[in-house]
Design a protein around this motif. Sequence first.
Motif, PDB file in Angstrom:
ATOM      1  N   THR A   2       0.850  -1.193   0.000  1.00 28.34           N
ATOM      2  CA  THR A   2       0.000   0.000   0.000  1.00 28.34           C
ATOM      3  C   THR A   2       0.887   1.244   0.000  1.00 28.34           C
ATOM      4  N   ARG A   4       1.706   4.379   1.344  1.00 25.31           N
ATOM      5  CA  ARG A   4       1.350   5.131   2.536  1.00 25.31           C
ATOM      6  C   ARG A   4       1.668   6.612   2.424  1.00 25.31           C
TER       7      ARG A   4
ATOM      8  N   TRP B 100      -5.347   4.630   7.815  1.00 27.53           N
ATOM      9  CA  TRP B 100      -4.027   5.117   7.366  1.00 27.53           C
ATOM     10  C   TRP B 100      -3.232   5.653   8.555  1.00 27.53           C
ATOM     11  N   SER B 103      -2.411   2.914  11.278  1.00 30.96           N
ATOM     12  CA  SER B 103      -1.385   1.960  10.830  1.00 30.96           C
ATOM     13  C   SER B 103      -0.027   2.636  10.728  1.00 30.96           C
ATOM     14  N   LYS B 205      -5.590  -3.958   3.856  1.00 29.97           N
ATOM     15  CA  LYS B 205      -4.876  -3.025   2.984  1.00 29.97           C
ATOM     16  C   LYS B 205      -3.891  -2.171   3.775  1.00 29.97           C
ATOM     17  N   TRP B 206      -4.294  -1.679   4.927  1.00 26.40           N
ATOM     18  CA  TRP B 206      -3.438  -0.727   5.646  1.00 26.40           C
ATOM     19  C   TRP B 206      -2.535  -1.369   6.701  1.00 26.40           C
ATOM     20  N   PHE B 207      -2.894  -2.532   7.179  1.00 27.63           N
ATOM     21  CA  PHE B 207      -2.120  -3.102   8.291  1.00 27.63           C
ATOM     22  C   PHE B 207      -1.302  -4.340   7.938  1.00 27.63           C
TER      23      PHE B 207
END
Lengths: 427, 414
Positions: A2, A4, B100, B103, B205-207
Amino acid sequence: MTDRSKAPSFNVPKRLVFPKPEEYELRNGLKLTAVNSGTSDIVRLSLVFNAGSRYQNQTFVASATLNMLSEGTRKYDAAKIAELLDFYGSALEVNIDRDFACISSYSLNKYLKETLEVLEQLVKYPTFPEEELKVYTQKHKERLIFERERIDKQAVELMVAALYGAMHPYGSFGKPEDYDSLTAKQLSEFHHSYYSPTNAFAVVSGKLSSNTISLVEDFLGSDSWGSPVIPADTKDFTIHHSIEKQLLKEMSDSVQSAIRIGKIMFSRTHPDYNGMTILNTIFGGYFGSRLMKNIREEKGYAYGIYSMLVGMKESGYFTIATETGIDYTTDCINEIRKELDILQNIPIKEEELALVKNYIIGDLLRSLDGPIALADVLIDLKQSKLEYTQVNDFFNEVVAITPNRLQELANTYLNTDTFTEVVVGNK
Amino acid sequence: MIDYKRYTLNNGLTLVVHRDTSSPIAAVNMLYKVGSKNESPEKTGFAHLFEHLMFSGSVNAPDFDKAIQMASGENNAFTGSDYTNYYITLPKENIETALWLESDRLLSPNITEHNIEVQKSVVVEEFNQRYLNQPYGDIWLLLRPLAYKVHPYSWSTIGKKVEHIQNATAEDVQAFFNTHYTPSNAILSIVADMDEDEMYQLVEKWFADIPNRKAEQNAIPQEPKQLEAREQAVYRNVPSDAIYKAYKMCNRVDADYYTCDMISDILSNGRSARMYRRLVQEKQLFSNISAYLTGELDEGLFVIAGRLLPAISIDIAEQAIEEEFRQLIDKPVTDYELEKVKNKVEAAQIFADTSVLNKAMTLAYYEMLGDLSLANREIELYRKISKDDIGRVGANIFNPKRCSTLYYLSNSKT
């Protein structure tokens, strides 16, 4: 993986959903606003009387009247009232300010009738028993003695009294010994004069059923009670502002100073109230405010710092509040002044304004979430005779407000020289 | 009733989700299984100081608060003895912003010298404001070390003293993060009007790409059984005397925990409760009195806290409290009284469940306890409590040898 480094996209609500309240006038003239909301089987009923402390002729009569409603009625004594409400898992809440006295019940739908039966007794037929009044005054006297030890409480009292004058209905504060002279007769008379269906309004919210309104009408909206005539308001609202602009109460053993900086503003219905609410948010009205960023997050002078706009019926004031380490007292005040000047001299940047707008809109959304919160919003509006659509007007004003308009407001209202500064602690 | 789904990510993060169709707001709650009990006795106040630092931004999101506020959200956190809890509420469309940020600060928060210095100062002012410069503010700073001699519950989350916070270094802070802030030591819960599996996908998705670090936690020293009554008297500049009696009780997952809680309700929850009726209204000994549990994971405390009316001697007040214990143990409660406190618990639960945030916190908390189903079964457990249970558990708790008493006396009275 992803990515970030890029913040996810987000949306700001484009409008608010306020479930339309229904308005009723019950047989005895009590005005009732009902809003159906939520999925839990609960009901909140609030009765708001024009019975705040401004109407009393002796200190603490208004608050004692409200608090003593549950201490005995024609049909039930205090212990029985407590037993009944606890057994149904119902809760009572009372609130009082300068203008209004409010009593609310929170109950499961299945016990609404039983709860209303008790509430009816409290509101219509309180007896203010002597013995209970004695316990009440003792307890509250002790509580006040304790409260007055706190530097933040002392600072608020000093400031508000300096703004309005210590004899003003909005500027006076009771002393512990004032509790000694309270009598049941005073409370009884105050109740008779101010607690009547035509001197009040009611708000009911929750999961309402077809018979909710008729239940409320049966217990609180059919026969009349109290005085049919409201006593003429003869109180003098002339403001006697303290000439002294800087007040210091030294507390030699305190490790912190309580700072209150304030000035008289305007009532809740003033045309600039919404605009100033937005400006206040930027300045010190939320966790990301300029004051919080400067005083807490950059300098570490205090655990927290806030500003707020207090709107009452006849007036209102603006105040900045913090407790800071005594060594930071002077620097902290200077920084607050500096922030006030910046608001007047430098237009807010679009980026910061966008942030505040989004935050306020989120806050509005949260304030309308669920029946308990909705009732709070409705009560606040009704107290100022504002329509529920005012929430949308405010929303639109938030979306539309410009840096120029905010700077204009700051120049009109936030001139540093017009503030009164109070410190309780050490400089 | 909260319908939930539970997931575990490969890196050990636990996720609990619940769909609530009644609200446009989503609640995102992150619980880390670290609290002040994980601190070293020489460096207390760390878990709480670290909580402050978690708002200093992270490698990809330099300004945490700003990003939340921009997405119309609000956030806060609290630290306890057993865990640290962070929460965000925001419009449900913006849930990814919350994920977001949560994480990213688990991956790499901005722990800089400057941030540490500022937050140390903020926390010292918090210490001053809430504990030192507040009438009765230091009660728990006194009572905890009296009740606990070995267990880290002997200090408050704010820390033993201001100096511990002032002495914190960047290395200490980094070490604390490395040890305790790892995916497998965290529980994420989300309540929103959104499909449960969709919530799971977003969390993946984020973690999912955050590597698990092995949390090397020291065993928590357990408190030996208290065998003697403990007392401490202090004099302070307060208007009236106060008395605190703290009895050792069972831990949070013990079968008797709910009975203890119900006893505290019988004694002091609501205006009809025994202590309010008899000690405040009838005997007029206290201006207020309450009974409550500290509710911690390890052996906790059953606390009676009362503030005396003037001219009442502390001995009389204490005897009256003890008389209430005797009544509770010797005379069985009535069916009516038991039914009443059970109804009250049930109603309180229904009111609590009207808030998405409350529900999210509840789910994370019970997951930490190790039995998520308790989130919905607690009412049932309360309902099962019998009159005999009340007497039996009451006799067990109110043993003078397991009590620590703090006499907090007013200087002005002497």
